[in-house]
Design a protein around this motif. Structure first.
Motif, short mmCIF file in Angstrom:
data_model
loop_
_atom_site.label_atom_id
_atom_site.label_comp_id
_atom_site.label_asym_id
_atom_site.label_seq_id
_atom_site.Cartn_x
_atom_site.Cartn_y
_atom_site.Cartn_z
N VAL A 166 20.14 -17.07 44.43
CA VAL A 166 18.86 -16.67 43.84
C VAL A 166 18.15 -17.94 43.39
N VAL A 167 16.91 -18.09 43.82
CA VAL A 167 16.09 -19.26 43.48
C VAL A 167 14.98 -18.78 42.55
N LEU A 168 14.84 -19.46 41.42
CA LEU A 168 13.77 -19.14 40.47
C LEU A 168 12.70 -20.23 40.55
N ASP A 169 11.54 -19.87 41.06
CA ASP A 169 10.43 -20.77 41.32
C ASP A 169 9.44 -20.68 40.15
N ASN A 170 9.56 -21.61 39.21
CA ASN A 170 8.65 -21.67 38.06
C ASN A 170 8.64 -20.40 37.21
N VAL A 171 9.80 -19.78 37.05
CA VAL A 171 9.90 -18.63 36.14
C VAL A 171 9.90 -19.22 34.72
N ARG A 172 8.95 -18.82 33.90
CA ARG A 172 8.78 -19.50 32.62
C ARG A 172 9.53 -18.87 31.45
N SER A 173 9.80 -17.57 31.50
CA SER A 173 10.41 -16.89 30.35
C SER A 173 11.92 -17.08 30.31
N MET A 174 12.39 -17.57 29.17
CA MET A 174 13.83 -17.76 28.99
C MET A 174 14.56 -16.42 29.01
N HIS A 175 13.92 -15.36 28.53
CA HIS A 175 14.55 -14.04 28.56
C HIS A 175 14.72 -13.57 30.00
N ASN A 176 13.73 -13.80 30.85
CA ASN A 176 13.84 -13.45 32.27
C ASN A 176 14.95 -14.25 32.95
N VAL A 177 15.03 -15.53 32.65
CA VAL A 177 16.08 -16.38 33.23
C VAL A 177 17.46 -15.85 32.80
N GLY A 178 17.61 -15.54 31.52
CA GLY A 178 18.89 -15.02 31.02
C GLY A 178 19.26 -13.70 31.67
N ALA A 179 18.28 -12.81 31.82
CA ALA A 179 18.54 -11.51 32.44
C ALA A 179 18.95 -11.67 33.91
N ILE A 180 18.35 -12.62 34.60
CA ILE A 180 18.70 -12.87 36.00
C ILE A 180 20.12 -13.42 36.10
N PHE A 181 20.51 -14.31 35.18
CA PHE A 181 21.89 -14.80 35.14
C PHE A 181 22.87 -13.64 34.95
N ARG A 182 22.54 -12.75 34.04
CA ARG A 182 23.43 -11.63 33.74
C ARG A 182 23.59 -10.71 34.95
N THR A 183 22.51 -10.44 35.66
CA THR A 183 22.57 -9.62 36.87
C THR A 183 23.33 -10.35 37.97
N ALA A 184 23.12 -11.65 38.11
CA ALA A 184 23.84 -12.45 39.11
C ALA A 184 25.34 -12.40 38.86
N ASP A 185 25.74 -12.39 37.60
CA ASP A 185 27.15 -12.27 37.26
C ASP A 185 27.68 -10.91 37.72
N ALA A 186 26.92 -9.85 37.45
CA ALA A 186 27.35 -8.49 37.81
C ALA A 186 27.61 -8.34 39.30
N PHE A 187 26.82 -9.01 40.14
CA PHE A 187 26.92 -8.84 41.58
C PHE A 187 27.58 -10.02 42.29
N LEU A 188 28.29 -10.87 41.53
CA LEU A 188 29.05 -12.00 42.09
C LEU A 188 28.18 -12.90 42.98
N ILE A 189 26.98 -13.21 42.50
CA ILE A 189 26.06 -14.07 43.25
C ILE A 189 26.63 -15.49 43.28
N GLU A 190 26.50 -16.13 44.44
CA GLU A 190 27.06 -17.46 44.66
C GLU A 190 26.52 -18.51 43.69
N LYS A 191 25.19 -18.51 43.52
CA LYS A 191 24.59 -19.56 42.68
C LYS A 191 23.14 -19.23 42.39
N ILE A 192 22.63 -19.82 41.33
CA ILE A 192 21.21 -19.75 40.99
C ILE A 192 20.64 -21.16 41.07
N VAL A 193 19.47 -21.28 41.69
CA VAL A 193 18.77 -22.56 41.76
C VAL A 193 17.52 -22.42 40.89
N LEU A 194 17.42 -23.25 39.87
CA LEU A 194 16.28 -23.24 38.94
C LEU A 194 15.32 -24.35 39.38
N CYS A 195 14.05 -23.99 39.58
CA CYS A 195 13.07 -24.96 40.08
C CYS A 195 11.86 -25.07 39.17
#
Length: 178
Positions: free
Chosen positions: A30-59
Motif C-alpha cells: 500500500v502506497v500513501l501519496d501525500n496522505v496528510r492525516s495521522m489518524h488516516n495513516v494509523g488506520a491504514i497501518f491497522r488495516t494492513a496488519d489485519a490483512f497481512l499486507i507486505e509493506k506500506i510506502v509513505l510518500c
C-alpha cells in the motif's frame, strides 16, 4: 435466548509481532501519496496488519511513525507492518515496477474501472496507491499507473475517507489473493 457471547481479547488467538514478521504476507503493498492525516495513516497501518499486507510506502508529506497521533489509530501496527519512506512518489512507483508490482491507482479518472469488475490475478504482485484527502493522487505520477480502480458510490458524496477506501480496497485484494 441465544448462547452467543462476545470473545475476550485473549480468546481471539492473535499472533504476536515476531510471528507476524515471519508469516507469509499477502503480495500487496500500500502506497500513501501525500496522505496528510495521522489518524488516516494509523488506520491504514491497522488495516494492513489485519490483512497481512507486505509493506506500506509513505510518500511526500505523509507523516511517519513514530508519532502519538498515528499510534492512536494504529494500536501498535506500526511495529508489525513493514514500512518505508520515499519522498518522491514517481521514484517510489518506479522502484515498485522494477520489483514487478502492478501499480493500481485508487482514483476516479476518465478511464477508471469499478473495483468489483477488475480481475485480480493470484500470480501477480500489486501496489495499491491511495492519494491525498483533498487532491487525490499526484498528477505527475499518473503515467506510472497500470490501471485505476474506483469504488462504486451511490449516494450524494463524491468520495470516501481515504482510510475507509483503503480498507475496502485492501479487503477486495486480500480475499482474492489469499
Amino acid at each position: 435466548m441465544s448462547s452467543t457471547k462476545k470473545l475476550k481479547l485473549e480468546e481471539l488467538g492473535r499472533i504476536d509481532v515476531e510471528t507476524f514478521k515471519e508469516t507469509k504476507k499477502t503480495p500487496l503493498v500500500v502506497v500513501l501519496d501525500n496522505v496528510r492525516s495521522m489518524h488516516n495513516v494509523g488506520a491504514i497501518f491497522r488495516t494492513a496488519d489485519a490483512f497481512l499486507i507486505e509493506k506500506i510506502v509513505l510518500c511526500g508529506i505523509t507523516p511517519q511513525p513514530p508519532h502519538r497521533e498515528i499510534q492512536k489509530a494504529a494500536l501498535g501496527a506500526t511495529e508489525s507492518v513493514d514500512w518505508v519512506y520515499e519522498k518522491n512518489i514517481t521514484e517510489a512507483l518506479q522502484n515498485l515496477k522494477t520489483e514487478t508490482f502492478k501499480i493500481i491507482g485508487i482514483e476516479q479518472t476518465s478511464n477508471s474501472e469499478i473495483i468489483t469488475n477488475y480481475t485480480i490475478d493470484k500470480t501477480q504482485k500489486y501496489a495499491l496507491v491511495l492519494g491525498n484527502e483533498v487532491d487525490g493522487l499526484s498528477e505527475e505520477a499518473l503515467p506510472y499507473y497500470d490501471t485505476f480502480l474506483e469504488i462504486p458510490q451511490l449516494g450524494t458524496k463524491h468520495s470516501l475517507n481515504v482510510s475507509v477506501c483503503g480498507g475496502i480496497v485492501m479487503w477486495e485484494f486480500f480475499k482474492n489473493l489469499s
